[in-house]
Design an enzyme around this catalytic site. Sequence first.
Site, short mmCIF file in Angstrom:
data_model
loop_
_atom_site.label_atom_id
_atom_site.label_comp_id
_atom_site.label_asym_id
_atom_site.label_seq_id
_atom_site.Cartn_x
_atom_site.Cartn_y
_atom_site.Cartn_z
N HIS A 1 -0.48 8.10 0.69
CA HIS A 1 0.34 6.79 0.66
C HIS A 1 -0.50 5.75 1.70
CE1 HIS A 1 4.03 4.46 -0.50
NE2 HIS A 1 3.22 3.68 -0.42
N HIS B 1 -2.34 1.73 2.16
CA HIS B 1 -2.63 0.56 1.70
C HIS B 1 -3.78 0.14 2.38
CE1 HIS B 1 1.13 0.01 -0.71
NE2 HIS B 1 1.62 0.46 0.36
N ARG C 1 -5.98 -2.40 1.24
CA ARG C 1 -6.26 -3.81 0.98
C ARG C 1 -7.44 -4.50 0.24
NH1 ARG C 1 -0.74 -4.19 1.30
NH2 ARG C 1 0.22 -4.00 3.13
N ASN D 1 -1.61 -2.02 -4.90
CA ASN D 1 -1.18 -3.44 -5.00
C ASN D 1 -2.22 -4.10 -4.16
OD1 ASN D 1 -0.62 -2.27 -2.71
ND2 ASN D 1 1.20 -3.54 -2.20
N ASP E 1 2.72 5.37 4.25
CA ASP E 1 2.62 4.38 3.81
C ASP E 1 2.23 3.09 4.66
OD1 ASP E 1 3.68 2.09 2.47
OD2 ASP E 1 5.75 2.27 2.68
N HIS F 1 -0.68 -5.59 7.86
CA HIS F 1 -0.37 -7.19 7.65
C HIS F 1 -1.01 -7.88 9.09
CE1 HIS F 1 1.67 -6.87 3.95
NE2 HIS F 1 2.44 -5.88 4.59
N GLY G 1 6.22 -4.14 5.76
CA GLY G 1 5.11 -3.05 5.90
C GLY G 1 4.62 -2.85 7.39
C1 NCD Z 1 3.83 -2.31 1.29
C2 NCD Z 1 2.83 -3.21 1.42
O1 NCD Z 1 2.77 -4.12 2.33
O2 NCD Z 1 1.96 -3.13 0.45
N1 NCD Z 1 4.93 -2.71 2.09
C3 NCD Z 1 6.01 -1.88 2.64
O3 NCD Z 1 6.93 -2.34 3.34
N2 NCD Z 1 5.70 -0.59 2.40
C4 NCD Z 1 4.69 -2.55 -0.04
C5 NCD Z 1 5.69 -2.16 -0.33
O4 NCD Z 1 6.33 -0.87 -0.57
O5 NCD Z 1 6.79 -2.87 -0.42
#
Ligand code: NCD
Length: 428
Positions: free
Chosen positions: A62, A64, A66, A96, A307, A311, A326
């Site tokens: 899991h 991201h 980007r 995403n 996860d 950002h 996130g």
């Molecule tokens: C995730 C993200 O930033 O893509 N953020 C997060 O807080 N886990 C997406 C999401 O699950 O909201």
Amino acid sequence: MRTLIKGGELINPAGGYHQIADLLMEDGKIVRIGHLPEEIQAADHVIDAAGLLVVPGLIDIHVHFREPGYPDKETIASGSLAAAAGGFTSVVCMPNTKPAIDTAETLTSVLEEGRKSAVVHVYSSAAITRGIQGEQLTDMEALFHAGAVTFTDDGRTVVDSSIIYEAFVTAARLGVPISSHCEDHRLVTAGAINRGEISRRLGDPGISPLGEELMIARDLLLAEETGARLHIQHVSTARGVQLIREAKRRGVHVTAEGAPHHFSITDEKVLEFGALAKVNPPLRTAQDVEAVASGLADGTLDVIATDHAPHTAAEKRLPLAQAPFGMVGLETCVGLTFTHLVHTGKLSVDAAVAKLTIEPAQIMSLPGGTLSEGANADVTLIDPNKEWVVEPEAFHSKSTNCPFAGMKLRGKAVATFVSGQCVYKEAR
Ligand code: NCD
């Protein structure tokens, strides 16, 4: 090239193996494991692993990364460096992105970029619905054949039951798991943090635990009805853990993950870190943190997944209500797992390693997760007692959004090998 990792505490949960041993890698493969006689110890590199754990390369299902769309937050290349520094040798990206990973073409470009620029193995999920809008199903069959290891609209839930039912039926036919981000958007509206004492104090509408639990309950029933394999992402509430526990008892094909931030900190961190502690699902109460740890301990939650959600600093400087959800997680996962679960006696070291290796590999049908002669040499060395202080500025990730800054942790990945190549090594 031959590399010998000598005298470490070798832990291979898949084979029930846990003892002091040597591990010899050659040309990207593991060639020998055990007490190696002097004559085959000759190697180009010898690593003294005394006091270190030698485990299968960690797998995070899991993350991201980007790309495409938000390279200022993270790229596949920079995310892979963060993964390697955290001890991970394989990751599964979330869809995403912009555009979302909802066509075979976009998926193929992500996987190609992974092969080209990443230092770890990059796998990817694909979206359940086009544009992650919850309205029209993607061509799941084409995406599956293009290499999607799971389907998810992570970041959002497919709220429409008729659409998600179709997705479960297709997933059952393809034999691929649905990974579910559970959140009823009709119930969870404008909140930024867990609904409770802290949200009331800060005047935030709050995110009700019920919003997550309703969707966990729904998806468990869908899995039971359709026979599809369901994987529930980032479980954050005590009742969510209990729903999964009960479903497993009655034989539903469900697996689930706990995230390090959900087993180590509560929503009180928002008072200290503001938007840096804003994440979805949100940090909850001490009782929920305990329940996530217990769920990992009794096997209700099968894996630890980060996860990792980078950002930019500018976005995270926005007021709590506007900042994105996130936090980055790849480089603190091992430290948090050892500090909060292993060293506290909540989870055995073998179970912790299993939840970061063989369990995620099996759920997503990925290669790796085990140490065996002839296998790809994906290997991680962990110093279980290394004490360190989290300094986000030192992360390999492009982003530093992390509510663990300044926290003292015990346990760290100190070297990572992908196909026999050293992709991360910490000065000892
Ligand atoms: C995730 C993200 O930033 O893509 N953020 C997060 O807080 N886990 C997406 C999401 O699950 O909201």
